[in-house]
Design a protein around this motif. Structure first.
Motif, mmCIF file in Angstrom:
data_model
loop_
_atom_site.group_PDB
_atom_site.id
_atom_site.type_symbol
_atom_site.label_atom_id
_atom_site.label_comp_id
_atom_site.label_asym_id
_atom_site.label_seq_id
_atom_site.Cartn_x
_atom_site.Cartn_y
_atom_site.Cartn_z
ATOM 1 N N GLU A 1 0.840 -1.198 0.000
ATOM 2 C CA GLU A 1 0.000 0.000 0.000
ATOM 3 C C GLU A 1 0.871 1.242 0.000
ATOM 4 O OE1 GLU A 1 -2.473 -0.053 3.422
ATOM 5 O OE2 GLU A 1 -3.781 -1.612 2.639
ATOM 6 N N ASN A 2 0.310 2.346 -0.506
ATOM 7 C CA ASN A 2 0.998 3.628 -0.359
ATOM 8 C C ASN A 2 0.836 4.096 1.093
ATOM 9 O OD1 ASN A 2 -1.732 4.341 -0.481
ATOM 10 N ND2 ASN A 2 -1.364 6.172 -1.699
ATOM 11 N N GLU A 3 1.478 5.210 1.451
ATOM 12 C CA GLU A 3 1.475 5.677 2.846
ATOM 13 C C GLU A 3 0.079 5.951 3.383
ATOM 14 O OE1 GLU A 3 4.017 9.085 2.864
ATOM 15 O OE2 GLU A 3 5.822 7.913 2.495
ATOM 16 N N GLU A 4 -0.804 6.508 2.556
ATOM 17 C CA GLU A 4 -2.162 6.849 2.997
ATOM 18 C C GLU A 4 -3.111 5.657 2.980
ATOM 19 O OE1 GLU A 4 -3.363 9.955 0.349
ATOM 20 O OE2 GLU A 4 -2.332 11.504 1.496
ATOM 21 N N GLY A 5 -2.714 4.588 2.310
ATOM 22 C CA GLY A 5 -3.589 3.428 2.193
ATOM 23 C C GLY A 5 -4.694 3.622 1.169
ATOM 24 N N SER A 6 -4.481 4.538 0.218
ATOM 25 C CA SER A 6 -5.501 4.797 -0.798
ATOM 26 C C SER A 6 -5.282 3.984 -2.075
ATOM 27 C CB SER A 6 -5.555 6.286 -1.133
ATOM 28 O OG SER A 6 -4.281 6.757 -1.514
ATOM 29 N N TYR A 7 -4.069 3.472 -2.266
ATOM 30 C CA TYR A 7 -3.732 2.660 -3.432
ATOM 31 C C TYR A 7 -3.060 1.371 -2.973
ATOM 32 C CZ TYR A 7 -4.190 6.831 -6.425
ATOM 33 O OH TYR A 7 -4.645 7.936 -7.085
ATOM 34 N N VAL A 8 -3.199 0.336 -3.791
ATOM 35 C CA VAL A 8 -2.484 -0.921 -3.580
ATOM 36 C C VAL A 8 -1.674 -1.196 -4.839
ATOM 37 C CG1 VAL A 8 -2.709 -3.409 -3.261
ATOM 38 C CG2 VAL A 8 -4.230 -1.872 -2.034
#
Length: 130
Positions: A49-56
């Motif tokens: 995941e990216n840092e914000e958890g908006s993308y995988v």
């Protein structure tokens, strides 16, 4: 029926991301995501995941030692779609920040233009820069 480890892992990642978010992904949507990623990168893929958890970011390496191909795809969780996909030869793909991935490919034949083998891809703008 065996459930592929990557499918189970991806499902856990998605569900853990959504525990702090009031939106819920239905079971069929998680299955749809996994099906899409398996079609693009293959079974038994890895995720990050990216840092914000908006993308995988999902990827899988295939091939021999000096001829590895990495197929990858980026999935956006809020609109539940694949936003970018690509491949790299004998290289890697990783997150640089919340919306940028870095892809490195090793060339088979070195060209004389001194081009960079590393590209940063902005997932939101869909732009590339060396």
């Amino acid at each position: 029926m065996k459930i592929p480890f990557s499918l189970l892992l991806l499902s856990c990642i998605i569900l853990s991301c959504l525990t702090s978010n009031p939106k819920k992904i239905a079971s069929n949507q998680v299955d749809n995501l996994s099906t899409k990623l398996i079609e693009i990168v293959g079974e038994d893929f890895q995720t990050s995941e990216n840092e914000e958890g908006s993308y995988v970011l999902a990827w899988k390496e295939t091939g021999e030692k000096n001829a590895k191909t990495i197929k990858f795809a980026v999935y956006k969780l809020d609109n539940k779609e694949i936003v970018y996909q690509g491949s790299a030869l004998n290289g890697y793909v990783k997150w640089i920040d919340n919306s940028t991935i870095e892809k490195r490919s090793m060339p088979g034949i070195v060209n004389s233009e001194n081009q960079s083998n590393t590209v940063q891809i902005d997932i939101n703008k869909k732009t590339k820069k060396p």
